[in-house]
Motif scaffolding. Structure first.
Motif, PDB file in Angstrom:
ATOM      1  N   PHE A   1      -0.510   3.796   4.224  1.00  0.00           N
ATOM      2  CA  PHE A   1      -1.022   4.090   2.893  1.00  0.00           C
ATOM      3  C   PHE A   1      -0.156   5.064   2.119  1.00  0.00           C
ATOM      4  O   PHE A   1      -0.273   5.145   0.916  1.00  0.00           O
ATOM      5  CB  PHE A   1      -2.457   4.619   2.994  1.00  0.00           C
ATOM      6  N   ILE A   2       0.685   5.852   2.801  1.00  0.00           N
ATOM      7  CA  ILE A   2       1.553   6.755   2.058  1.00  0.00           C
ATOM      8  C   ILE A   2       3.003   6.329   2.194  1.00  0.00           C
ATOM      9  O   ILE A   2       3.706   6.179   1.222  1.00  0.00           O
ATOM     10  CB  ILE A   2       1.385   8.210   2.516  1.00  0.00           C
TER      11      ILE A   2
ATOM     12  N   ASN B   1       0.801  -1.219   0.000  1.00  0.00           N
ATOM     13  CA  ASN B   1       0.000   0.000   0.000  1.00  0.00           C
ATOM     14  C   ASN B   1       0.828   1.261   0.000  1.00  0.00           C
ATOM     15  O   ASN B   1       0.293   2.345  -0.164  1.00  0.00           O
ATOM     16  CB  ASN B   1      -0.909   0.026   1.242  1.00  0.00           C
ATOM     17  N   GLN B   2       2.149   1.149   0.220  1.00  0.00           N
ATOM     18  CA  GLN B   2       2.945   2.372   0.310  1.00  0.00           C
ATOM     19  C   GLN B   2       3.246   2.921  -1.069  1.00  0.00           C
ATOM     20  O   GLN B   2       3.548   2.176  -1.989  1.00  0.00           O
ATOM     21  CB  GLN B   2       4.261   2.070   1.037  1.00  0.00           C
ATOM     22  N   LYS B   3       3.186   4.259  -1.178  1.00  0.00           N
ATOM     23  CA  LYS B   3       3.528   4.890  -2.448  1.00  0.00           C
ATOM     24  C   LYS B   3       5.015   5.206  -2.440  1.00  0.00           C
ATOM     25  O   LYS B   3       5.600   5.450  -1.387  1.00  0.00           O
ATOM     26  CB  LYS B   3       2.737   6.185  -2.606  1.00  0.00           C
ATOM     27  N   SER B   4       5.611   5.242  -3.608  1.00  0.00           N
ATOM     28  CA  SER B   4       7.028   5.596  -3.653  1.00  0.00           C
ATOM     29  C   SER B   4       7.160   6.969  -4.290  1.00  0.00           C
ATOM     30  O   SER B   4       6.665   7.217  -5.395  1.00  0.00           O
ATOM     31  CB  SER B   4       7.807   4.558  -4.459  1.00  0.00           C
ATOM     32  N   TYR B   5       7.814   7.885  -3.576  1.00  0.00           N
ATOM     33  CA  TYR B   5       8.006   9.235  -4.076  1.00  0.00           C
ATOM     34  C   TYR B   5       9.328   9.717  -3.499  1.00  0.00           C
ATOM     35  O   TYR B   5       9.788   9.188  -2.484  1.00  0.00           O
ATOM     36  CB  TYR B   5       6.841  10.149  -3.672  1.00  0.00           C
TER      37      TYR B   5
END
Lengths: 161, 173
Positions: free
Chosen positions: B70-71, A36-40
């Motif tokens: 979630f982030i 679920n983690q976004k990569s940025y």
């Protein structure tokens, strides 16, 4: 370092216990958290070089402040470099334990040289110092070296021939 | 806990049954001032517990858990060519980035504001130094202020007024 193969049943037992205790956390991380983690991205800030304290006019307060902040940043960077060299030397000593005196000498020399240079530039200035006091320290050191020779060779007395 | 305290009205029913037959003729009121030890600290404790738990710990935990799952934290990467990162993109955790972006001023803004402030303060300091020196000299020489220029000279105005009057007499209106 990769996990070493268990050599006997005691090590196998402890490895199993560790695995049982870690398994739920690892499962949560791999199945629930990571998908679920976004990569940025995040970046390391690069500051522009501004004129240093020796290039400022004496009545220019703005130039003083900018040179002072740059000096503090440079001091932090130099302290971190010194920490890294120190960690390298200490890791070498811990790893090479019985024969560390021969194996770690180059790292030791490098660290000692770095410490001496750090102390020449930043040492003995006190807690409440700024770029100007550091600059004055350099000036005094150069004057002393002009009169008495390199630092570490002793003071010449006033009786000159 | 919130649920149990709202059931307290139901306890009132049991006190009405326990009364002696001889004195249960309701002819006048008998209001009693029940002397009990203070329940102020206990009530305050319950209030504080509700406040910090429901409005503090639970929302914070929910927000932080959602931010982490979630982030997720950012990955350190090289600055691409020709791109100037925004000032909040220098932090790792999403909550820190949020605070840096929406709550705090940008560090560059604060830095430039401070530079402007110390510049103006330095100008004022120089002015004060000058006035102090002038006062000292006046005191030393028993002197007084004299301005070394007059801002407006009335002589040229008089000359041009005279010329304008003469032209009016020649030309008329």
């Amino acid at each position: 370092m990769p996990e070493a193969e268990p050599r006997n049943i005691v090590e196998k037992f402890f490895n199993t216990v560790g695995y049982i205790l870690q398994a739920p956390t690892v499962w949560v991380r791999e199945k629930i958290v990571e998908p679920n983690q976004k990569s940025y991205p995040w970046y390391h800030q690069k500051f522009r070089r501004v004129p240093t304290i020796d290039e400022c006019y004496t009545d220019d307060v703005v130039c003083y402040y900018e040179a002072d902040t740059q000096y503090r940043r440079d001091k932090q960077v130099d302290s971190e470099i010194l920490s890294i060299l120190r960690d390298r030397f200490e890791d070498c000593v811990m790893y090479e334990a019985p024969d560390h005196l021969e194996r770690c000498t180059p790292l030791h020399k490098q660290y000692e040289e770095a410490t001496t240079n750090w102390f020449t530039k930043y040492g003995d200035l006190g807690a409440y110092h700024n770029a100007k006091t550091c600059y004055m320290k350099q000036k005094h050191r150069l004057l002393w070296e002009r009169r008495h020779g390199p630092v570490g060779t002793g003071m010449k007395s006033d009786l000159s021939e | 806990m919130v649920v149990f305290s709202s059931l307290r009205p139901l306890l009132r029913f049991q006190t009405n049954i326990i009364k002696n037959a001889a004195i249960s003729r309701p002819m006048s009121e008998h209001r009693v001032f029940n002397i009990t030890p203070s329940r102020w600290q206990w009530n305050r404790f319950k209030d504080l517990l509700h406040f910090y738990l429901l409005l503090g710990i639970i929302p914070c935990t929910v927000v932080v858990t959602c931010a982490n799952i979630f982030i997720g934290p950012a990955t350190l990467s090289e600055i691409p060519e020709g791109y100037e990162p925004k000032y909040w993109e220098y932090y790792r955790h999403p909550v820190t980035r949020f605070i840096a972006r929406y709550i705090f001023n940008s560090p560059q803004q604060d830095y430039e504001k401070y530079l402007a402030f110390i510049f103006m303060e330095d100008e004022r300091r120089k002015l004060r130094k000058l006035t102090k020196e002038v006062k000292r000299k006046i005191a030393e020489r028993n002197d007084y202020q004299a301005y070394f220029y007059r801002p407006v000279l009335a002589k040229y105005h008089r000359v041009s007024r005279e010329a304008a009057d003469y032209l009016e007499t020649i030309r008329g209106d």
